[in-house]
Motif scaffolding. Structure first.
Motif, PDB file in Angstrom:
ATOM      1  N   GLY A  86      32.947  35.280  34.713  1.00 20.39           N
ATOM      2  CA  GLY A  86      31.619  34.920  35.213  1.00 20.39           C
ATOM      3  C   GLY A  86      31.672  33.918  36.352  1.00 20.39           C
ATOM      4  O   GLY A  86      30.802  33.916  37.226  1.00 20.39           O
ATOM      5  N   GLN A  87      32.700  33.068  36.364  1.00 20.08           N
ATOM      6  CA  GLN A  87      32.829  32.074  37.435  1.00 20.08           C
ATOM      7  C   GLN A  87      33.044  32.763  38.777  1.00 20.08           C
ATOM      8  O   GLN A  87      32.436  32.399  39.777  1.00 20.08           O
ATOM      9  CB  GLN A  87      34.008  31.131  37.131  1.00 20.08           C
ATOM     10  CG  GLN A  87      33.805  30.290  35.891  1.00 20.08           C
ATOM     11  CD  GLN A  87      32.853  29.133  36.125  1.00 20.08           C
ATOM     12  OE1 GLN A  87      33.000  28.375  37.068  1.00 20.08           O
ATOM     13  NE2 GLN A  87      31.853  29.003  35.270  1.00 20.08           N
ATOM     14  N   GLU A 105      32.252  35.897  39.452  1.00 19.38           N
ATOM     15  CA  GLU A 105      31.045  36.680  39.761  1.00 19.38           C
ATOM     16  C   GLU A 105      29.986  35.800  40.391  1.00 19.38           C
ATOM     17  O   GLU A 105      29.329  36.200  41.361  1.00 19.38           O
ATOM     18  CB  GLU A 105      30.493  37.323  38.487  1.00 19.38           C
ATOM     19  CG  GLU A 105      31.261  38.545  38.057  1.00 19.38           C
ATOM     20  CD  GLU A 105      30.591  39.259  36.897  1.00 19.38           C
ATOM     21  OE1 GLU A 105      29.612  38.728  36.349  1.00 19.38           O
ATOM     22  OE2 GLU A 105      31.056  40.354  36.553  1.00 19.38           O
ATOM     23  N   ALA A 106      29.810  34.605  39.829  1.00 18.83           N
ATOM     24  CA  ALA A 106      28.797  33.698  40.375  1.00 18.83           C
ATOM     25  C   ALA A 106      29.169  33.296  41.800  1.00 18.83           C
ATOM     26  O   ALA A 106      28.314  33.193  42.674  1.00 18.83           O
ATOM     27  CB  ALA A 106      28.665  32.464  39.483  1.00 18.83           C
ATOM     28  N   ALA A 107      30.464  33.088  42.042  1.00 17.22           N
ATOM     29  CA  ALA A 107      30.908  32.706  43.386  1.00 17.22           C
ATOM     30  C   ALA A 107      30.667  33.840  44.375  1.00 17.22           C
ATOM     31  O   ALA A 107      30.197  33.620  45.492  1.00 17.22           O
ATOM     32  CB  ALA A 107      32.391  32.337  43.350  1.00 17.22           C
ATOM     33  N   ARG A 108      30.983  35.078  43.941  1.00 15.31           N
ATOM     34  CA  ARG A 108      30.757  36.217  44.828  1.00 15.31           C
ATOM     35  C   ARG A 108      29.265  36.401  45.066  1.00 15.31           C
ATOM     36  O   ARG A 108      28.835  36.768  46.162  1.00 15.31           O
ATOM     37  CB  ARG A 108      31.357  37.480  44.221  1.00 15.31           C
ATOM     38  CG  ARG A 108      32.885  37.504  44.323  1.00 15.31           C
ATOM     39  CD  ARG A 108      33.500  38.333  43.226  1.00 15.31           C
ATOM     40  NE  ARG A 108      33.204  39.749  43.348  1.00 15.31           N
ATOM     41  CZ  ARG A 108      33.256  40.613  42.345  1.00 15.31           C
ATOM     42  NH1 ARG A 108      33.594  40.183  41.139  1.00 15.31           N
ATOM     43  NH2 ARG A 108      32.996  41.875  42.531  1.00 15.31           N
ATOM     44  N   ALA A 109      28.449  36.145  44.029  1.00 11.80           N
ATOM     45  CA  ALA A 109      27.004  36.366  44.155  1.00 11.80           C
ATOM     46  C   ALA A 109      26.366  35.423  45.172  1.00 11.80           C
ATOM     47  O   ALA A 109      25.337  35.758  45.747  1.00 11.80           O
ATOM     48  CB  ALA A 109      26.322  36.220  42.793  1.00 11.80           C
TER      49      ALA A 109
END
Lengths: 215, 260
Positions: free
Chosen positions: A113-114, A116-120
């Motif tokens: 999730g870390q 994913e959040a960075a990519r988001a």
């Protein structure tokens, strides 16, 4: 006993070379190992395969053979450097594989999730790695990283066989000169290695306590 | 020239200019068909709630919109631009769509302030002072300004999720995606997050919300989209959907959750 005390300067010189080998090879291989770990998780298949191949080859080769390659094969290719430099190259090549795997274990421990959040929020692969993943990954693998560092410190002794005047090779010379006190000479050598490895272990405990951020 | 008409509005939406368009989207996990021929278009300022049983594909659909999930066929456009495959262009487009996750996913080693300023500084190139000023205003807006210098692990789940909303808003996105934003929260913290989301909806933000909070769907959504087994089965205003669901599957789903 006097064989040790009378020759302290020889020990100290040897210790200094061992320390220098450790610092240079340790820094190079930690940095290269981290880059290699990044390659092994990158979206580029060729980088992933190359990284895996490097790790498997170097990790499964006896370090003495890596030293032989550095000290005898490189000169045949027209690269002439000091034995000290060859020792740095051999240690760095070998321990890059181990640092890589320790760092990769840390990366795998960071929740997906870390990333994913960075990519988001629009961070690219390199930015995600540098600002989000690695800072968390490295904290969680301080003990294994220090294990690799301690192994590296002890592997510097292999350089004695290749004419580098580090701790063990000075001790061997001393043991030949003071042949009736070999036990004392080698015992003291072990103590001098402890002067490097024990602080490394203490550093691990300190960093672990300092860097913990999870509740 | 075949490509000349690519950017033009499709006949079905002529006269309108939807912000997000999904056309014929299919996705598989191996042989499992998780999204089946999904067509969906979302107008600017519209709040669309996706509901459906677990495994219906609603979270996957939400995640395909900023390409956290790839698709096997179909087309997704945001503001008339097709989603690129990978690389810098995709990163840029992603930064224009905010995402809020079920498990918050705040960066665990950073304070709330650092969480909110990272994107603006690294992606948008803002100066630190400007980014921090903007971040503080956003953290105040979602009610966690007093915790700006704390780590995520030091605050409650509701506070973390509100900070995560602030982090997404800091990129000034064109739309916001919410993937079950309250499902991991204790009951008494759900409303504080929903209130922030209502405020955001009132401010005119385009929102796609995957949720099980039917109260939020009734009061804040413009449209409710019901999904099951990877297909959109119903797409209606909330009043019509909740009072008079047309398909059997939706009636069944609603009867099960409303009785609670």
């Amino acid at each position: 006993m006097s064989a040790v005390l009378d020759n302290l300067p020889i020990y100290v010189t040897g210790l200094a070379w061992t320390l220098l080998l450790t610092l240079i090879a340790g820094s190079v291989s930690l940095l290269a190992g981290t880059l290699l770990a990044a390659a092994r998780i990158s979206p580029v298949p060729l980088l992933r395969a190359g990284g895996a191949l490097y790790v498997h080859v170097l990790r499964n080769t006896p370090i003495t053979i890596v030293f032989f390659f550095a000290a005898f094969v490189l000169p045949q290719l027209g690269i002439s450097l000091s034995y000290f430099t060859f020792a740095v190259i051999a240690l760095s090549l070998y321990y890059t594989a181990f640092f890589c795997e320790a760092v990769r274990a840390g990366i795998n421990a960071v929740s997906p999730g870390q990333a994913e959040a960075a990519r988001a929020i629009g961070l690219g692969f390199g930015q995600t790695l540098c600002h989000v993943i690695l800072p968390q990954a490295l904290r969680s693998v301080v003990p294994p990283l220090i294990n690799v560092l301690i192994a590296l410190i002890k592997s510097t002794a292999v350089a004695s066989a290749f004419g580098v005047a580090e701790l063990l090779s000075n001790a061997e010379a001393l043991a030949n000169a003071e042949s009736n006190a070999v036990l004392w000479v080698l015992g003291a050598t072990c103590l001098f290695y402890l002067l490097l490895t024990v602080p490394a272990g203490l550093l691990a405990s300190y960093l672990e306590a300092k860097l913990v951020f999870n509740s | 020239m075949q490509f000349a008409v690519e950017g033009a509005p499709a006949p079905a939406t002529a006269g309108r200019d939807p912000l997000i368009v999904l056309a014929g989207v299919n996705k598989f996990y191996g042989s499992h068909h998780v999204l089946r021929d999904v067509d969906l278009s979302i107008e600017r300022g519209e709040v669309v709630v996706l509901i459906g049983p677990s495994g219906s594909g609603k979270s996957t659909l939400c995640r395909t919109i900023n390409r956290l999930e790839s698709i096997q066929s179909g087309r997704i456009t945001i503001d008339r631009q097709a989603l690129p495959e990978e690389g810098a262009e995709l990163a840029r487009l992603r930064s224009e769509v905010g995402m809020v996750f079920q498990s918050f996913n705040l960066f665990a080693h950073m304070t709330l302030l650092q969480n909110v300023t990272l994107g603006p500084i690294k992606v948008r190139g803002l100066r630190r002072a400007d980014a921090e000023e903007k971040a503080m205003a956003l953290l105040e807006r979602v009610g966690v300004g007093g915790h700006a210098h704390k780590l995520p692990s030091q605050i409650s789940g509701g506070q973390q999720q509100r900070a995560a909303i602030a982090r997404a808003l800091a990129m000034e996105p064109k739309a916001m995606l919410f993937d079950e934003p309250t499902s991991a929260l204790d009951p008494e913290m759900i409303n504080e997050v929903l209130d922030v989301m209502r405020g955001l909806a009132d401010s005119g933000m385009t929102m796609i919300v995957v949720t099980h909070e039917m109260g939020f769907a009734r009061s804040a959504a413009h449209r409710v989209v019901f999904m099951d087994q990877g297909s959109i089965l119903e797409d209606a205003p909330p009043a019509a959907f909740f009072e008079n669901p047309r398909c059997e599957r939706a009636r069944d789903f609603l009867s099960k959750i409303i009785t609670h």
